[in-house]
Design a protein around this motif. Structure first.
Motif, PDB file in Angstrom:
ATOM      1  N   THR A 120      -3.106 -56.191 -40.477  1.00 62.52           N
ATOM      2  CA  THR A 120      -2.648 -55.009 -41.054  1.00 62.52           C
ATOM      3  C   THR A 120      -2.405 -55.129 -42.737  1.00 62.52           C
ATOM      4  O   THR A 120      -1.965 -56.220 -43.090  1.00 62.52           O
ATOM      5  CB  THR A 120      -1.390 -54.446 -40.570  1.00 62.52           C
ATOM      6  N   ASP A 121      -2.599 -54.039 -43.413  1.00 63.08           N
ATOM      7  CA  ASP A 121      -2.200 -54.281 -44.774  1.00 63.08           C
ATOM      8  C   ASP A 121      -1.515 -52.836 -45.278  1.00 63.08           C
ATOM      9  O   ASP A 121      -2.033 -51.827 -44.638  1.00 63.08           O
ATOM     10  CB  ASP A 121      -3.695 -54.327 -45.638  1.00 63.08           C
ATOM     11  N   LEU A 122      -0.769 -53.019 -46.197  1.00 65.84           N
ATOM     12  CA  LEU A 122      -0.156 -51.981 -46.722  1.00 65.84           C
ATOM     13  C   LEU A 122      -0.437 -51.469 -48.272  1.00 65.84           C
ATOM     14  O   LEU A 122      -0.328 -52.568 -49.053  1.00 65.84           O
ATOM     15  CB  LEU A 122       1.380 -52.021 -46.635  1.00 65.84           C
ATOM     16  N   LEU A 123      -0.987 -50.240 -48.736  1.00 67.09           N
ATOM     17  CA  LEU A 123      -1.324 -50.048 -49.987  1.00 67.09           C
ATOM     18  C   LEU A 123      -0.315 -48.989 -50.424  1.00 67.09           C
ATOM     19  O   LEU A 123       0.017 -48.005 -50.015  1.00 67.09           O
ATOM     20  CB  LEU A 123      -2.780 -49.251 -49.913  1.00 67.09           C
ATOM     21  N   VAL A 124       0.323 -49.164 -51.516  1.00 67.32           N
ATOM     22  CA  VAL A 124       1.217 -48.377 -52.330  1.00 67.32           C
ATOM     23  C   VAL A 124       0.971 -47.697 -53.477  1.00 67.32           C
ATOM     24  O   VAL A 124       0.235 -48.571 -54.538  1.00 67.32           O
ATOM     25  CB  VAL A 124       2.586 -49.058 -52.525  1.00 67.32           C
ATOM     26  N   GLU A 125       0.826 -46.620 -53.813  1.00 71.41           N
ATOM     27  CA  GLU A 125       0.696 -45.987 -55.044  1.00 71.41           C
ATOM     28  C   GLU A 125       1.363 -46.415 -56.166  1.00 71.41           C
ATOM     29  O   GLU A 125       2.476 -46.686 -56.128  1.00 71.41           O
ATOM     30  CB  GLU A 125       0.758 -44.238 -55.240  1.00 71.41           C
ATOM     31  N   GLY A 126       0.630 -46.876 -57.300  1.00 67.31           N
ATOM     32  CA  GLY A 126       1.250 -47.432 -58.478  1.00 67.31           C
ATOM     33  C   GLY A 126       1.567 -48.965 -58.470  1.00 67.31           C
ATOM     34  O   GLY A 126       1.839 -49.635 -59.539  1.00 67.31           O
ATOM     35  N   ILE A 127       1.155 -49.707 -57.206  1.00 65.68           N
ATOM     36  CA  ILE A 127       1.208 -50.936 -57.087  1.00 65.68           C
ATOM     37  C   ILE A 127      -0.087 -51.535 -56.789  1.00 65.68           C
ATOM     38  O   ILE A 127      -0.688 -52.270 -57.377  1.00 65.68           O
ATOM     39  CB  ILE A 127       2.039 -51.418 -55.997  1.00 65.68           C
ATOM     40  N   HIS A 128      -0.835 -50.824 -55.680  1.00 65.84           N
ATOM     41  CA  HIS A 128      -2.273 -51.213 -55.340  1.00 65.84           C
ATOM     42  C   HIS A 128      -3.315 -50.290 -55.937  1.00 65.84           C
ATOM     43  O   HIS A 128      -4.397 -50.783 -56.034  1.00 65.84           O
ATOM     44  CB  HIS A 128      -2.221 -51.436 -53.779  1.00 65.84           C
ATOM     45  N   PHE A 129      -2.781 -49.131 -56.317  1.00 68.88           N
ATOM     46  CA  PHE A 129      -3.865 -48.297 -56.920  1.00 68.88           C
ATOM     47  C   PHE A 129      -3.188 -47.117 -57.774  1.00 68.88           C
ATOM     48  O   PHE A 129      -2.043 -46.959 -57.569  1.00 68.88           O
ATOM     49  CB  PHE A 129      -4.557 -47.445 -55.776  1.00 68.88           C
ATOM     50  N   ASP A 130      -3.913 -46.675 -58.478  1.00 65.63           N
ATOM     51  CA  ASP A 130      -3.559 -45.762 -59.631  1.00 65.63           C
ATOM     52  C   ASP A 130      -4.268 -44.473 -59.609  1.00 65.63           C
ATOM     53  O   ASP A 130      -5.582 -44.588 -59.761  1.00 65.63           O
ATOM     54  CB  ASP A 130      -3.771 -46.665 -60.996  1.00 65.63           C
ATOM     55  N   MET A 131      -3.873 -43.467 -59.572  1.00 67.03           N
ATOM     56  CA  MET A 131      -4.159 -42.229 -59.125  1.00 67.03           C
ATOM     57  C   MET A 131      -4.871 -41.536 -60.323  1.00 67.03           C
ATOM     58  O   MET A 131      -5.551 -40.352 -60.525  1.00 67.03           O
ATOM     59  CB  MET A 131      -3.384 -41.197 -58.509  1.00 67.03           C
TER      60      MET A 131
END
Length: 354
Positions: free
Chosen positions: A55-66
């Motif tokens: 399992t993996d958790l992706l968080v806006e601002g940490i793992h990706f930038d919109m």
């Protein structure tokens, strides 16, 4: 209950140190739980074959930038990066579950676009999206993906089983995803300074795709099976080559020697590194998010892979006492350091590449 009498910042431990701290007292009680924390996926006995779960958790601002991440690409990458964990165990993924927490700034159409990317990736790799959960978020987007794969016991490969004198191999090329990230960050800063400016992305298609839409190397698992090779250890490269080979060495209680001149770097990546004033091998060693496979094989298997365009031998495993080192192009021996991504430290892009 865990009791800490002193207050300690999370960055004092880092991601993997925190995992070790939180899981050191966990004991497996069920016979079906073959292996828990410590590899790319847990191993569960499901009868005729073993089940692998990650399992993996992706968080806006940490793992990706919109600012620069298309939602369809984000959905694709969320699935692809998790399928890579199953490939890293020499297994085949078959199901995924997806949970999201989403804030009110997102529309229904935006979330549909996110899930479209997920479905495209699942269809491409023959994986079923079988469930999940949705809830609201006080701010931003959170994506949790759980992937389930399968393999026979004799095919599963762990990080902890490398042997002295094994050859160290890597699939594809390295450093491209990191250079794609640098270019996107550069153009973001230009946009923030002048929203009317047009992004300068011409000629960077390859590195941008490697960052925004990576592909899990399930094809390498198939190639190894066709060549009748079961790696002695394996991991995927999400945190940089240096960090990942050190995981293998730590878990296997071994050392290693890597050759800088052998590390595969695409010409587009090489040119991008020069433009940013970065040594290409540094981007490959510490950049991360390539999602290539790093694995070791017996020397007897070298003849089977030596002509493969998708696999490069970059070093060998040593005894633990020799440590983990890189032999530079000018024949100097330098100690490897795990400088890959640490989610609990606030980074700049330059810091990540140093």
């Amino acid at each position: 209950m865990i009791e800490n009498k002193e207050k300690t910042n999370l960055d004092a431990y880092g991601e993997f140190g925190l995992i070790d701290l939180l899981t050191k007292e966990i004991k497996l009680k069920n016979k079906s739980s073959i292996m828990g924390v410590g590899d790319d996926a847990a191993i569960i006995d499901s009868g005729n074959r073993l089940q692998l779960v990650s399992t993996d958790l992706l968080v806006e601002g940490i793992h990706f930038d919109m600012h620069y991440t298309p939602l369809r690409h984000l959905g694709y990458k969320a699935i692809a990066s998790n399928l890579s964990d199953i490939a890293a165990m020499n297994a085949k993924p078959e199901q995924v579950l997806v949970g999201i927490a989403v804030s009110s700034k997102y529309t229904v159409e935006a979330i549909e676009e996110l899930y479209l990317g997920m479905r495209i990736c699942c269809q491409r790799y023959g994986v079923d999206l079988v469930g999940g959960d949705t809830t609201s978020s006080a701010g931003g987007l959170f994506i949790s993906v759980t992937v389930i794969g399968y393999a026979s016991e004799e095919k599963i490969v762990k990080r902890s089983t490398a042997n002295e004198h094994d050859l160290i191999c890597v699939s594809g090329d390295l450093g491209s995803a990191y250079m794609g990230l640098l270019i996107l960050e550069r153009e973001k800063q230009v946009f923030l300074a002048n929203p009317q400016a047009q992004p300068d992305l011409e000629g960077f298609d390859y590195v941008l795709e490697r960052q925004l839409k990576p592909e899990p190397r399930l094809d390498i698992v198939q190639i190894l099976e066709e060549k009748d090779i079961v790696p002695t250890s394996m991991i995927d490269i999400s945190d940089g080559l240096a960090s990942e080979i050190m995981h293998i060495c730590k878990e296997s209680d071994k050392g290693c020697r890597l050759y800088e001149e052998k590390i595969p770097i695409d010409t587009k990546t090489y040119d991008s590194c020069l433009e940013f004033g970065i040594t290409p091998s540094v981007a490959a060693l510490n950049g991360g998010e390539d999602y290539e496979l790093l694995f070791t094989i017996r020397q007897d298997d070298y003849e089977k892979i030596k002509h493969s365009p998708d696999i490069t031998v970059i070093g060998y495993i040593t005894e633990k006492a020799e440590g983990c080192s890189l032999i530079t192009k000018d024949d100097k021996l330098i100690e490897l350091k795990a400088q890959g991504w640490n989610a609990f430290v606030k980074h700049t892009n330059d810091e990540k590449a140093e």
